[in-house]
Design an enzyme around this catalytic site. Structure first.
Site, short mmCIF file in Angstrom:
data_model
loop_
_atom_site.label_atom_id
_atom_site.label_comp_id
_atom_site.label_asym_id
_atom_site.label_seq_id
_atom_site.Cartn_x
_atom_site.Cartn_y
_atom_site.Cartn_z
N HIS A 240 0.83 -1.21 0.00
CA HIS A 240 0.00 0.00 0.00
C HIS A 240 0.86 1.26 0.00
O HIS A 240 0.70 2.15 -0.83
CB HIS A 240 -0.91 -0.03 1.24
CG HIS A 240 -1.81 1.14 1.36
ND1 HIS A 240 -1.49 2.23 2.13
CD2 HIS A 240 -2.99 1.42 0.79
CE1 HIS A 240 -2.46 3.12 2.05
NE2 HIS A 240 -3.39 2.64 1.23
N ARG B 156 -8.47 5.16 -9.62
CA ARG B 156 -9.05 4.44 -8.48
C ARG B 156 -9.92 5.42 -7.71
O ARG B 156 -9.48 6.53 -7.39
CB ARG B 156 -7.95 3.90 -7.58
CG ARG B 156 -7.17 2.75 -8.19
CD ARG B 156 -5.88 2.52 -7.45
NE ARG B 156 -4.96 3.58 -7.80
CZ ARG B 156 -3.72 3.40 -8.27
NH1 ARG B 156 -3.25 2.19 -8.42
NH2 ARG B 156 -2.96 4.42 -8.57
N GLU C 7 -8.26 -9.20 -13.73
CA GLU C 7 -7.25 -9.35 -12.68
C GLU C 7 -7.39 -10.67 -11.93
O GLU C 7 -6.71 -10.89 -10.93
CB GLU C 7 -7.28 -8.16 -11.72
CG GLU C 7 -8.66 -7.79 -11.23
CD GLU C 7 -8.69 -6.48 -10.43
OE1 GLU C 7 -7.64 -6.06 -9.92
OE2 GLU C 7 -9.78 -5.90 -10.32
N GLY D 66 -5.07 -6.05 -14.83
CA GLY D 66 -4.52 -5.58 -13.55
C GLY D 66 -3.45 -6.57 -13.13
O GLY D 66 -3.73 -7.58 -12.51
N THR D 67 -2.22 -6.27 -13.50
CA THR D 67 -1.17 -7.28 -13.32
C THR D 67 -0.77 -7.47 -11.86
O THR D 67 -0.21 -8.49 -11.52
CB THR D 67 0.07 -6.94 -14.16
OG1 THR D 67 0.47 -5.59 -13.89
CG2 THR D 67 -0.22 -7.09 -15.64
N CYS E 41 -2.68 -2.10 -16.61
CA CYS E 41 -2.74 -0.92 -15.75
C CYS E 41 -2.19 -1.24 -14.37
O CYS E 41 -2.47 -0.56 -13.41
CB CYS E 41 -4.17 -0.40 -15.64
SG CYS E 41 -5.32 -1.56 -14.91
#
Lengths: 856, 856
Positions: A427, A534, A717, A738-739, A803
């Site tokens: 995070h 986001r 994802e 979404g890798t 992304c």
């Protein structure tokens, strides 16, 4: 990697002798280039990689034939010549040919001091490089006289039980053999392999007549640069040392002269104006003909100029950009070449403030470099304290065990962030990069004592809250105090180079941007739209988080909708601002993704506060918090799962997006928003959300009497979404991979928990690289290929992109180009890097010979 | 699904008339079978699906031609005949042909009461089924005399504004049309679609001459069975009612006679011995010729027997097994057919104690049926209390919010387990099935008050700890008190059927077994080895968990190894016992898998205790606990990741396995253990573990001077391992797919957290089924196919299997057979179900016509 060509193993370097970097090494090839430019290079003979390889195995070259090229009176040097100077190699040996007889003769012509220094230098080099004796046993005596010389020769004889060799033939044989063997030794192999050399990297050697640099008349050795390597601006710099054989180091001014006339002291221009003028000509010549800014090593012997060597001038990232742009502007290289000459990663340094390379670094702790740049400030240990500090105008550094969404406002307020846990995609790292905030994560050797409000370093030092520390996010280090900094600056050369890069680039680059500040950065770096916005951060601001909590405690869809109604104008304003900043470009908005428990307090005090705010018994609040807790939040009730079970949230967001679209479209080109559904694993999820969003669109059209368009897509994802992409693409205008999550799920590996063993894993080569840092082409990449191929099966023109955090990396861009993706999206601060990488990849494909043109 | 054959739309049923279930329905076909057996079936005419479909559309059949088959004096009935009686259909209408004239005539022959009842019955049926009037408006009058009849006819006339139809032709037309339309109505369609009928399911109708069952002499209606449906044992049962048109329900004894002579009351055998004897003959005949145990409906009219209908006798699961086995033993059906006739899921019921169907069920709360069987006991709310209760010899039911590995000993001590959270693959559910313990999970409407030591049901009742409750794990219900139970019993028929099934089965069935008790169960159910032995439970026993904790707090590899040295003899004993129980069969042992934090206490008190035991400051303990905490334990430091970073654990386990192998091999056939590495995502993980395990094997061989073999394989449970299976199989003798984790990772969905929305998801058909319950063939299945194909590429003979919770399901077995897997492994208690399912799947493929032979 030795070419199969019929080049001689021993070659005198002339303008026409066949010579190749991959056979003779860079130094030999460079010397030939200088010879071709008619520079006064002393006679030089090159030994090929093959000759040196045989030599190490005991197969001697014809020493006499080598010596036949040189004047009998000449002293010689031997220097290494590998394909890449960065791979290391044996040290040079100077003054071969010195012996007692020659020494006596030179004492007459050069004086005893100079002659003795030449001999002593050779004995030193020989003792260390050939005889492998302790360098400390062979210091340069304070007074280099005959007594001192004899003492040294005696030490040699005692150590070796043999007299110092007097025959040039023997000297040369031993020097060549010793250098050849040193290259084949284990430690040299390991060292160069660590620097990227192939296992069979070869070593060439050059034997050169010495230009002595000592003796009567103007004698000395120097180095000259024609640009300032730090800035890249044209300016003659360098140093010259009289009566010295070894050139002055650029940083070692003692006893050295400047090159050009200078107020600070004497200069070469003053004492040897002709030689100085010749050097300027050579600089200009090499710039035009070698198509690079060179650093030239030269020797003056009784006023006569010899050129020993020339290499590309050492340069900072900023210097590299300006040099390339200037060369192209002057028509010396093409725009393509200029683009190829700058290392994309180097751009990243330019975008961030750096600790000055000259500053003293007192490292408190090392962690993982998670977001580049450097910043100093007062240590704070909580988000609240960070905000308070920022409010007082005092810059601060936030240090936390880990960060959670509740810390985001604290992170905004801080200059930099340090966490004890997590990896490059934790995070803190993701948010740090998004905000362009220097960040070090996984500093697990640090201890935080929240009660005593201080941290303890691995060596036992304690730093109290309020003391100033510095974070170097590029180096992954936390430093004591406030070292000197180099400010970030984007000059015109940087912009020019990227403009040229865009001419060659064939894949789109968008930015991941959540806030107006991000969007402005993205726009400033010429991102081609937002690839991932986001929306969750929009709900974490104080006034909104309270509403979110109220919503979570609503028991009915109507109750939730009523609370969301109050969030609508705020969310609409968010999107309106984003759309206005990005006017004319696509903005891809990911619908609400995080689990609801992230909005609830986790500690007792927070729950008490919340009970008060909501006017509920504390037990109701704790019960709801417990109910929403999850074992594996990453794999829990979030993304589209929330969108389907609590559909009011997406309804509100869709309405906010559409109303903002109409509002922003009033002032310019119509906005076409892209709406992206997260965490999809089955087609029906898309179908259900699509139906509701279409209904909201119809309602907004109906209420306003105005039309607008939008695109609906899916964030792919989960592995299953890749496998089912054919179904899913029937309902999706675009698929954006979404890798991050895909990597987590392919490996069964939480990025937040991987830090504990990832370094062990990479060290033991269990994983070739940290897959959160470098896209795993073999595994995750195959899921992307499968998803792309299947998506195209049902919708041939479907827009494809990635992304995740990998988006800006060269490997990921290469992969996406190969797969024919439409764009990659990355952090705003990585956009320039990505633009340059993408251009280089396109050029490598369309102009495969281009890289070879660049002078090494 | 109507066959394209040239069958007539209206057919009088004779032994030779063409007739097919898919054209005329089951009742028509069955009646023909009875006719062929020369049973006294009244004249019957069948209308095909096509005729009825046209009729609904308004295209009437030739009513006169239908009537031409019947005696003019006969009354008629019309009954539905669909392909499957379970799909529902319109009710029968009796006594067509009754009108005022006929009534008057029958008053003379049958008496006024009987004749009036016949007329009234027809008016009732007609009013309800044809005229769609309220049934309450047409009660059967207490005294069925002419006055009552007139009243009813008047009601009809008032409601319909028309007189009751007197013409048989009109009556029949209206009845047929009404029944045809009812079948096409929306509610009937929805109902039968919910019961599995295809969209185009057709309805046939049969028109039959009434056997009145009322009148002079021995008249009545009855039903006879020749086996006890509950046990499957041969025994004549049934009921007969004098002077009734509608047969006695089996459970409605009022005024009914027994069939065979019985001490409890009068019997048909007494009052109509010839008819009774004829029925016995018909039973025997139908058993032999129809190859099934039938229930026959009959009518006596003045002592004359008519057979109206025959269906397969309703039976319990136990009954079904014995009937099939007895039919095969008597040579009436083949073993193959016997195997095909039993529903595999039904076996599951036989393995567990059940709440008696006759017992009163006071449901306290409903949850998810997670492990079958039923048990009663005292409510306990903690594992400790469960152990205490068991120690006192008091059976108990453990109710927890959720269970964790710390609860395992409590679960062992309990009779059944209930959790408020989790789904069918939550910890409690998996362990429950493993232990054969009834289990209900996700009972989220229950409240636990641990302070007050009680639970509160959704309707507000509170149950204190110590009160007796009952868990019905098959129904997913928690009941108040202690209702009557049916004990589980595995009789010889059950074993015989499974032995036959094994003759046809072509895929291996192993059991997941962690303990000696599990292994004995597996052996008892004829599992072909252990497919998954999880070793972690072995570390949770009191003496061992303390050692594990000591190991976790060891700071060095040597320290850890020293602690593990003390675990070695315990672990060796575990494996020796397992190997001895499974002698001659493979045992696949999964190396240590769970994250270490599962071994640490999570509460303050536990940490204080631990600090005391380890003689460490509490702060050290809390720090270590914090360090090991994970955000997403499912995706964290466990499985092979632990095996590589703390290799001492696997070293110890490998040694224990090898030493146990030698020990167990002394007493019989050599044991060949299989060692399985969990959570692999990269080939190198396998390589590293393999190297260490091979080294341990070499050491043990060396120390003991004895040789042994073992097989090393990989648990494929990450998507990446499927993609990289070609690499991985180079180092793996076998690949066993862990479909639980693979499902979690393919969907990005934690099984522990999915419960909160899974029911919504399945209801809204977002997922067709709960993928943790039913193998997701489209997504997870494709990963398995990819893994299998790639594994075979590098190792053609690699052993393939699945060992997740899905292993025992029919869909998973079908998938594994199609993919050519070697075996499936499932909970011991599912082994019988899996053996039967596998046999049926093999027979369906090799003998595709077999199922059709079974009489419906």
């Amino acid at each position: 990697m030795q070419k199969v060509v019929t080049l001689k193993e021993v070659t005198r370097i002339t303008a026409t002798a066949p010579m190749d970097v991959s056979v003779h090494g860079g130094r030999a090839k460079c010397l030939q280039r200088l010879v071709r430019l008619d520079m006064p290079v002393p006679t030089t003979v090159a030994l090929s990689f093959s000759a040196v390889h045989k030599l190490a195995a005991g197969d001697l070259p014809d020493i006499r034939s080598i010596l036949s090229h040189f004047d009998e009176a000449a002293l010689l040097s031997v220097r290494p010549s590998s394909a890449d100077p960065d791979w290391g190699g044996p040290g040079a040996v100077l003054n071969l040919g010195m012996n007692d007889t020659r020494h006596a003769a030179l004492c007459d012509t050069l004086g005893e001091g100079a002659a003795t220094r030449l001999y002593l230098k050779f004995i030193q080099d020989y003792a260390v490089e050939v005889a492998r004796l302790d360098p400390d046993a062979f210091p340069m005596p304070a007074v280099p006289d005959r007594a001192a010389l004899n003492a040294v020769l005696e030490i040699y004889e005692t150590e070796m039980e043999d007299a110092f060799p007097q025959e040039l033939e023997v000297q040369l044989t031993e020097v060549l053999r010793s250098m050849a063997r040193a290259w084949e030794g284990t430690s040299a192999r390991l060292l160069r392999s660590a620097r990227g050399a192939p296992a069979d990297a070869g070593l060439g050697l050059v034997v050169q007549e010495m230009a002595l640099g000592v003796g009567p008349g103007e004698c000395g050795t120097g180095v000259v640069q024609f640009v300032d390597g730090d800035t890249g601006k044209r300016q003659v710099t360098g140093r010259y040392r009289r009566q010295h054989q070894v050139g002055a180091d650029r940083s070692d001014d003692e006893g050295a002269l400047f090159l050009a006339r200078d107020k600070r002291g004497p200069s070469l221009q003053d004492c040897a104006p002709d030689a100085f003028a010749a050097l300027l000509d050579y600089g200009d010549l090499s710039r035009r003909k070698l198509r690079a800014e060179m650093e030239i090593k030269f020797v003056l012997t009784d006023g006569r100029l010899s050129i020993l060597d020339a290499v590309r001038v050492p340069r900072s990232s900023r210097g590299a950009v300006r040099i390339a742009v200037d060369l192209a502007r002057d028509g010396i290289i093409s725009h393509e070449e200029a683009v190829m000459r700058v290392e994309p990663q180097a751009l990243s340094e330019l975008l961030h403030r750096q600790v000055s390379p000259k500053a003293n670094r007192d490292v408190l702790v090392r962690g993982i470099a998670a977001s580049p740049g450097a910043a100093s400030g007062r240590l704070v240990l909580s988000a609240a304290e960070a905000q308070a500090s920022a409010a007082r105008g005092e810059p601060c550094i936030l240090v936390r065990r880990e960060t959670t969404p509740e810390d985001i406002r604290g992170m905004h307020a801080a200059e930099a962030v340090v966490t004890l846990r997590g990896g490059v995609t934790s995070h803190a790292a993701v948010i740090g990069r998004g905000l362009g905030l220097p960040c070090v994560v996984g500093a697990s050797d640090l201890l935080i004592d929240t009660r005593a409000r201080r941290i303890t370093t691995p060596d036992g030092r304690t730093i109290a809250e309020g003391e100033v520390i510095t974070v170097d996010g590029g180096a992954g280090e936390v430093l004591a105090g406030k070292p000197a900094m180099l400010e970030a600056r984007l000059d015109d050369a940087f912009r020019t180079l990227l403009d040229w890069a865009d001419d060659f680039r064939d894949i789109g680059i968008r930015a991941n941007a959540d806030t107006p500040a991000d969007a402005k950065t993205a726009r400033n770096f010429a991102a081609q739209g937002i690839g991932l916005c986001r929306t969750e951060h929009m709900f974490f601001e104080t006034d909104r988080v309270d509403l979110m909590r109220e919503m979570i405690f609503s028991q009915t869809p109507e109750g939730r909708a009523a609370v969301l109604e109050r969030l609508l104008p705020l969310q609409r304003a968010d999107f309106t601002e984003l759309f206005q900043i990005m006017q004319g470009q696509p903005v891809c908005i990911r619908l609400f993704d995080p689990p609801l428990h992230e909005f609830l307090p986790s500690d007792r005090a927070g729950m008490r506060d919340l009970a008060e705010v909501l006017d509920l018994p504390l037990s109701d609040v704790t019960a709801q918090v417990e109910t929403l807790q999850e074992y594996n939040p990453m794999l829990g009730m979030r993304g589209v799962r929330l969108g389907i079970t609590v559909p009011e949230i997406y309804d509100m967001q869709a309405r906010a997006i559409f109303e903002a679209t109409l509002k922003a479209s009033k002032k310019g080109e119509p906005v076409v928003p892209e709406i992206m559904i997260p965490l999809v694993s089955a087609m029906r999820e898309v179908e259900l959300v699509q139906a509701r969003i279409d209904a909201v669109a119809a309602a907004v059209r109906n209420e306003t009497g105005r039309d607008f368009t939008y695109r609906l897509g899916v964030m792919v994802e989960t592995p299953r979404a890749c496998l089912r992409a054919e179904d899913i693409a029937r309902h999706a205008d675009f698929l954006s991979f979404g890798t991050n999550d895909l990597t987590q799920m392919a490996y069964g590996l939480s990025r937040d928990d991987a830090g504990r063993f990832m370094s062990t894993y990479v060290q033991q080569k269990v994983y070739a690289e940290d897959p959160f840092h470098t896209l795993d082409i073999e595994g995750v990449g195959e899921l992307l290929s499968i998803g792309a191929a299947r998506g195209r099966r049902s919708r041939p023109g479907v827009t494809l992109s990635i992304c995740g955090e990998h988006g800006g990396s060269r490997a990921a861009i290469a992969f996406c180009r190969a797969q024919g993706f439409d764009y990659v999206s990355c952090s705003p601060f990585r956009v320039p890097v990505a633009r340059l990488s993408a251009a280089q990849l396109a050029l490598e494909e369309t102009r495969p010979n281009l890289r070879k043109l660049a002078f090494r």
